[in-house]
Design a protein around this motif. Sequence first.
Motif, short mmCIF file in Angstrom:
data_model
loop_
_atom_site.label_atom_id
_atom_site.label_comp_id
_atom_site.label_asym_id
_atom_site.label_seq_id
_atom_site.Cartn_x
_atom_site.Cartn_y
_atom_site.Cartn_z
N MET A 63 10.93 44.99 23.44
CA MET A 63 11.19 45.70 22.20
C MET A 63 10.88 47.18 22.38
SD MET A 63 9.23 45.26 18.54
CE MET A 63 9.70 43.53 18.43
N PRO A 64 11.80 48.09 22.06
CA PRO A 64 11.53 49.51 22.18
C PRO A 64 10.31 49.89 21.35
CG PRO A 64 13.85 49.12 21.74
CD PRO A 64 13.15 47.82 21.57
N ARG A 65 9.59 50.89 21.84
CA ARG A 65 8.36 51.28 21.15
C ARG A 65 8.62 51.75 19.72
NH1 ARG A 65 3.28 49.69 21.85
NH2 ARG A 65 1.89 51.08 20.70
N GLU A 66 9.79 52.40 19.51
CA GLU A 66 10.11 52.88 18.17
C GLU A 66 10.25 51.71 17.20
OE1 GLU A 66 11.83 53.57 20.89
OE2 GLU A 66 11.37 55.69 21.29
N ASN A 67 10.92 50.65 17.67
CA ASN A 67 11.10 49.48 16.82
C ASN A 67 9.77 48.79 16.54
OD1 ASN A 67 12.54 47.53 15.37
ND2 ASN A 67 12.76 46.22 17.16
N TYR A 68 8.91 48.76 17.54
CA TYR A 68 7.59 48.16 17.37
C TYR A 68 6.81 48.90 16.28
CZ TYR A 68 2.63 47.44 18.53
OH TYR A 68 1.28 47.19 18.48
N GLN A 69 6.84 50.23 16.32
CA GLN A 69 6.12 51.00 15.31
C GLN A 69 6.74 50.79 13.94
OE1 GLN A 69 3.20 52.78 15.88
NE2 GLN A 69 3.23 52.62 13.63
N GLU A 70 8.04 50.67 13.88
CA GLU A 70 8.71 50.39 12.60
C GLU A 70 8.25 49.06 12.04
OE1 GLU A 70 12.89 50.55 13.22
OE2 GLU A 70 12.95 52.73 13.52
N ARG A 71 8.09 48.07 12.89
CA ARG A 71 7.65 46.75 12.42
C ARG A 71 6.23 46.80 11.89
NH1 ARG A 71 9.50 41.88 16.36
NH2 ARG A 71 8.36 40.73 14.75
N LEU A 72 5.38 47.60 12.53
CA LEU A 72 4.02 47.76 12.01
C LEU A 72 4.04 48.43 10.64
CD1 LEU A 72 2.05 48.94 15.19
CD2 LEU A 72 2.02 46.67 14.13
N ASP A 73 4.87 49.45 10.50
CA ASP A 73 4.99 50.13 9.21
C ASP A 73 5.53 49.19 8.15
OD1 ASP A 73 4.06 52.44 10.41
OD2 ASP A 73 6.05 53.32 10.67
N GLU A 74 6.52 48.40 8.51
CA GLU A 74 7.10 47.45 7.57
C GLU A 74 6.10 46.36 7.19
OE1 GLU A 74 10.61 46.02 9.43
OE2 GLU A 74 11.75 47.88 9.13
N LEU A 75 5.30 45.94 8.15
CA LEU A 75 4.27 44.95 7.85
C LEU A 75 3.33 45.47 6.77
CD1 LEU A 75 2.67 42.33 8.36
CD2 LEU A 75 1.48 43.54 10.23
N ARG A 76 2.86 46.70 6.96
CA ARG A 76 1.94 47.28 5.99
C ARG A 76 2.62 47.38 4.61
NH1 ARG A 76 -0.17 50.94 9.02
NH2 ARG A 76 1.50 52.44 8.71
N GLU A 77 3.87 47.82 4.59
CA GLU A 77 4.59 47.93 3.32
C GLU A 77 4.78 46.57 2.67
OE1 GLU A 77 8.19 49.84 4.41
OE2 GLU A 77 7.25 51.78 4.82
N ASP A 78 5.05 45.56 3.47
CA ASP A 78 5.27 44.22 2.92
C ASP A 78 3.98 43.62 2.37
OD1 ASP A 78 7.95 44.36 3.53
OD2 ASP A 78 7.80 43.19 5.38
N VAL A 79 2.87 43.90 3.01
CA VAL A 79 1.58 43.42 2.50
C VAL A 79 1.29 44.06 1.15
CG1 VAL A 79 -0.92 43.40 2.89
CG2 VAL A 79 0.64 42.89 4.77
N VAL A 80 1.54 45.37 1.05
CA VAL A 80 1.33 46.06 -0.23
C VAL A 80 2.25 45.48 -1.31
CG1 VAL A 80 1.54 48.27 -1.43
CG2 VAL A 80 0.52 48.19 0.85
N ALA A 81 3.50 45.22 -0.96
CA ALA A 81 4.43 44.63 -1.92
C ALA A 81 3.97 43.25 -2.37
CB ALA A 81 5.83 44.55 -1.31
N MET A 82 3.45 42.45 -1.45
CA MET A 82 2.91 41.15 -1.81
C MET A 82 1.74 41.32 -2.77
SD MET A 82 1.37 38.12 0.65
CE MET A 82 0.70 36.62 -0.06
N GLY A 83 0.89 42.30 -2.50
CA GLY A 83 -0.24 42.55 -3.39
C GLY A 83 0.21 42.91 -4.79
N GLU A 84 1.25 43.72 -4.90
CA GLU A 84 1.77 44.11 -6.22
C GLU A 84 2.32 42.89 -6.95
OE1 GLU A 84 4.54 47.08 -5.09
OE2 GLU A 84 3.04 48.68 -4.94
N THR A 85 3.02 42.03 -6.24
CA THR A 85 3.55 40.81 -6.85
C THR A 85 2.44 39.91 -7.35
OG1 THR A 85 5.54 40.84 -5.46
CG2 THR A 85 4.92 38.73 -6.43
N VAL A 86 1.41 39.74 -6.54
CA VAL A 86 0.29 38.88 -6.92
C VAL A 86 -0.41 39.45 -8.15
CG1 VAL A 86 -1.99 38.09 -6.19
CG2 VAL A 86 -0.03 37.88 -4.64
N CYS A 87 -0.58 40.76 -8.21
CA CYS A 87 -1.23 41.37 -9.38
C CYS A 87 -0.39 41.18 -10.64
CB CYS A 87 -1.50 42.85 -9.12
SG CYS A 87 -2.84 43.14 -7.95
#
Length: 233
Positions: A1-25
Amino acid sequence: MPRENYQERLDELREDVVAMGETVCDRLDDAIEAAVTGDDELAQSVIETDHEVNETYLALEDECTELLALQQPVAGDLRLVTASFKIITDLERVADLATNVAAYGGPEGGVHDAVDVRDLGDGAREMVVDAVDAYAARDPDACREIAASDDAFDERCREASEAVVRELLKADRARDAARDGPAPTDGEALEASLDEVSQALLAVRDLERVADHAVNIAARTLYMVENDDELIY
């Protein structure tokens, strides 16, 4: 996996966790409203849509597992993935507790009025919101503040539980008086069934657990940001 894509996946993971938190709240908001008002339709909506949170949890769990297995992250990236894995578990459990709270109101009315479910629920929800915000902002000071606020919230829960027990004792005395002679004029107002008292105590317990999960989120975020496990153990 290209390093750029890897970093994008980390960023998306963080965003998705925050979105899950908003849904749960949002679900917790609805659960509190249902418990306060006895809105059975709203309660059923919280309960019946819990599977959506579970599906989000499983998808994010898979993403964390894949990042760990295929990318073998180190240092800060490793802490991000492992902390996120733990945090989504806490969020999923908050959603489960929300289904409990929603059901306590019942079709006949809200939770026993000896417990201010709105006040306690809003307090627990605020802690979860603050914890998710701290994760999103990578804010260690906010994490410590959330953990420090937990003792005060526990005390509020203790006082609420004691208030319920006092109401139960009053109801018992009213029933005893009714057997021995004319019932006091306020006997009906003091009457509380065992089921009502039990549900009130369970509501307090579950809201206290919601706050505990908020502290867990803060603890994992602090570890993620500063490699500091002081709030975990």
